[in-house]
Design a protein around this motif. Sequence first.
Motif, PDB file in Angstrom:
ATOM      1  N   GLY A   1     -18.647   7.682  -4.289  1.00  0.00           N
ATOM      2  CA  GLY A   1     -17.449   8.457  -4.638  1.00  0.00           C
ATOM      3  C   GLY A   1     -16.313   8.106  -3.704  1.00  0.00           C
TER       4      GLY A   1
ATOM      5  N   GLU B 170     -10.023   3.362  -3.078  1.00  0.00           N
ATOM      6  CA  GLU B 170      -9.236   2.435  -3.913  1.00  0.00           C
ATOM      7  C   GLU B 170      -7.970   3.104  -4.430  1.00  0.00           C
ATOM      8  OE1 GLU B 170     -11.014   0.465  -7.361  1.00  0.00           O
ATOM      9  OE2 GLU B 170     -12.825   0.134  -6.158  1.00  0.00           O
ATOM     10  N   SER B 171      -8.134   4.328  -4.955  1.00  0.00           N
ATOM     11  CA  SER B 171      -6.971   5.041  -5.487  1.00  0.00           C
ATOM     12  C   SER B 171      -5.964   5.331  -4.380  1.00  0.00           C
ATOM     13  CB  SER B 171      -7.388   6.370  -6.128  1.00  0.00           C
ATOM     14  OG  SER B 171      -8.214   6.135  -7.240  1.00  0.00           O
ATOM     15  N   LEU B 172      -6.454   5.723  -3.208  1.00  0.00           N
ATOM     16  CA  LEU B 172      -5.550   6.030  -2.096  1.00  0.00           C
ATOM     17  C   LEU B 172      -4.750   4.799  -1.693  1.00  0.00           C
ATOM     18  CD1 LEU B 172      -7.730   8.241   0.319  1.00  0.00           C
ATOM     19  CD2 LEU B 172      -5.748   8.967  -1.028  1.00  0.00           C
TER      20      LEU B 172
ATOM     21  N   LYS C 296     -14.512   4.763  -4.385  1.00  0.00           N
ATOM     22  CA  LYS C 296     -13.530   4.829  -5.491  1.00  0.00           C
ATOM     23  C   LYS C 296     -12.267   5.589  -5.073  1.00  0.00           C
ATOM     24  CE  LYS C 296     -17.120   4.951  -8.970  1.00  0.00           C
ATOM     25  NZ  LYS C 296     -17.892   6.021  -9.611  1.00  0.00           N
ATOM     26  N   ILE C 297     -12.466   6.695  -4.352  1.00  0.00           N
ATOM     27  CA  ILE C 297     -11.311   7.465  -3.882  1.00  0.00           C
ATOM     28  C   ILE C 297     -10.426   6.590  -3.004  1.00  0.00           C
ATOM     29  CG2 ILE C 297     -10.670   9.293  -2.241  1.00  0.00           C
ATOM     30  CD1 ILE C 297     -12.901  11.019  -3.474  1.00  0.00           C
TER      31      ILE C 297
ATOM     32  N   LYS D 186      -4.086   2.038  -3.489  1.00  0.00           N
ATOM     33  CA  LYS D 186      -3.101   1.669  -4.521  1.00  0.00           C
ATOM     34  C   LYS D 186      -1.852   2.535  -4.409  1.00  0.00           C
ATOM     35  CE  LYS D 186      -6.208   0.355  -8.235  1.00  0.00           C
ATOM     36  NZ  LYS D 186      -6.765   0.793  -9.524  1.00  0.00           N
ATOM     37  N   ASP D 187      -2.101   3.835  -4.132  1.00  0.00           N
ATOM     38  CA  ASP D 187      -1.002   4.791  -4.125  1.00  0.00           C
ATOM     39  C   ASP D 187      -0.122   4.643  -2.888  1.00  0.00           C
ATOM     40  OD1 ASP D 187       0.379   6.800  -5.349  1.00  0.00           O
ATOM     41  OD2 ASP D 187      -0.745   8.401  -4.386  1.00  0.00           O
TER      42      ASP D 187
ATOM     43  N   ASP E  70      -3.953   7.093 -10.530  1.00  0.00           N
ATOM     44  CA  ASP E  70      -4.756   5.898 -10.747  1.00  0.00           C
ATOM     45  C   ASP E  70      -5.525   5.948 -12.069  1.00  0.00           C
ATOM     46  OD1 ASP E  70      -5.535   3.414  -9.902  1.00  0.00           O
ATOM     47  OD2 ASP E  70      -7.320   4.127  -8.873  1.00  0.00           O
TER      48      ASP E  70
ATOM     49  N   GLY F 125     -19.841  12.721  -5.324  1.00  0.00           N
ATOM     50  CA  GLY F 125     -19.042  11.590  -5.807  1.00  0.00           C
ATOM     51  C   GLY F 125     -18.525  11.802  -7.220  1.00  0.00           C
TER      52      GLY F 125
END
Lengths: 314, 314
Positions: free
Chosen positions: B260, B266-268, B263-264, B270-271, A271, A178
């Motif tokens: 991990g 979330e970024s995906l 969080k990944i 948003k993108d 991000d 992570g």
Amino acid sequence: MQCTRCGSERVIINRKYSGQMLCGECFIETTRKKVMKDIRKYGLIERGDRVLVGLSGGKDSVMVTDILDELRNRNIIELEAVTIDEGISGYREDGIRAAGRFCAERGIPHRVVKLKDYAGITLDEIMKNPSRGACTYCGVFRRWILNREARKSGATKIATGHNLDDECQAIVMNYLEGNLENLTRIGPVTSTAGGRFIPKIKPLREIPEREVGLYVLARGLDVHLAGCPYASGSFRREIGDFLKQISVKRPTIMYSTLRGFDKIKESLIKDMHGGRKSGTCLICGEPSSGRLCKACTFINELGVNEGEVHSDYR
Amino acid sequence: MQCTRCGSERVIINRKYSGQMLCGECFIETTRKKVMKDIRKYGLIERGDRVLVGLSGGKDSVMVTDILDELRNRNIIELEAVTIDEGISGYREDGIRAAGRFCAERGIPHRVVKLKDYAGITLDEIMKNPSRGACTYCGVFRRWILNREARKSGATKIATGHNLDDECQAIVMNYLEGNLENLTRIGPVTSTAGGRFIPKIKPLREIPEREVGLYVLARGLDVHLAGCPYASGSFRREIGDFLKQISVKRPTIMYSTLRGFDKIKESLIKDMHGGRKSGTCLICGEPSSGRLCKACTFINELGVNEGEVHSDYR
């Protein structure tokens, strides 16, 4: 079985991920072309670059030096090689000799630098009483030394022999741990920390490890083939074995892992809004996310006597 | 060895990731509290929900039903259970019996529905000449059937027994396959496709598989323990074995993978800027990213005679 490219009957590889069966010559040619294509695609090298290659004498670094040597012969780049002697007795000596022979034959400037001079301690000494895995120490110190050697040389790029398997191992290790900060640093060109790091390039990033082995055999290159005595049982090795095993039935899996990761990384970086920490190590002056870089943190942790560090390296 | 919570000497588990040693009662209590905490943290359940649980009769689905039954007894939710009979002879019958006994004992409304009625074919029939792995067919069909059963029931949530190991397997599979679209769908509550899907919740997402096994033993719950005959050799199983193996030396690794990933993801998301495809299947009317949903695509591929599909299910 015939070479799917030239019809020769001396096939040496069945590339399951592409359906190609290739003879030695066609294998070498397609592999070199693939590496040159990746160099262009990712903008790894520009005309006039001064490239420092980290040359251990093993198959990966010898292959990348062999290919970069073609660019040197075409007067596109300047090339020099550095071998780092981590102080692993019974192992590193042969690599140093292989690296020396290779560079002498090609007329590539070459030097050997010692971890002992940089950090005041050898890897064998560290591993007598380690608080981390050998690969953690070795990886951090080697990156640190390569950066500093490159700066001394006025190099504009640092090249390493990392192959597809290495890259996928790093990706999966950081997925499992992570570690998003580390993930954003993995790629064909490593982050330059706003120009303060010399860009590190990996021309073999899309070449499977077994093809690197086959390349040096097919080209008749003299390499150091032994594995590092400290690597067995490491987390990286366990992940590497697993990825190799699942690749047998799924020949494209490492490529899909890499492609997926490259997209995930883009999203992660967007991000972050430039939120990545970036400063300067108070001891050595190298770029660092904290007050001390990892190498200086380790030297401090290891209780190395300051007098042990060669004055040239402070 | 003493229970670190109550001092009892009848320790049944050493939770290496937390340092706790626990007796049976403390193990059950801390595990239930952890699940209840996750239900609140992720907002899995609201007062008044009508929860449909997918109950195979195996340890995971029995444990989640046991815990949800507490919420039913406290009049927080309504609860009903559906068992899907995929048609795996010599295996599924025992699970159906275990599920039936459990629900009868607790007074939980329960029904069994057949893949054969929904898709006109059993899993055994599919696997005589499959063009995909059994888990691919089974996973798609089970999700599809659960969605449709939930809609029939007026359920507001669908609960499943997915545990920490299951979740990490799904994450790593999609990392390796580079399947970003699938990655964004993994989580404690699955995407609701703009309200057209009934939210699917996974209350056991943070409970390791071995603790699920221990929970049903310690609670004396009667479950179907056999493994699916089609699961061996599957990609998921290979990844599961690998994750179990590396967890021995690294007891927190599945939690770090999960954190991990969250969080990944979330970024995906948003993108993606809402770029996820979302439509309606032309045949069954369920939400679908293409013109046909995956279940209807498979039924079509499998050449099932339309007359085989029970009219109630069309």
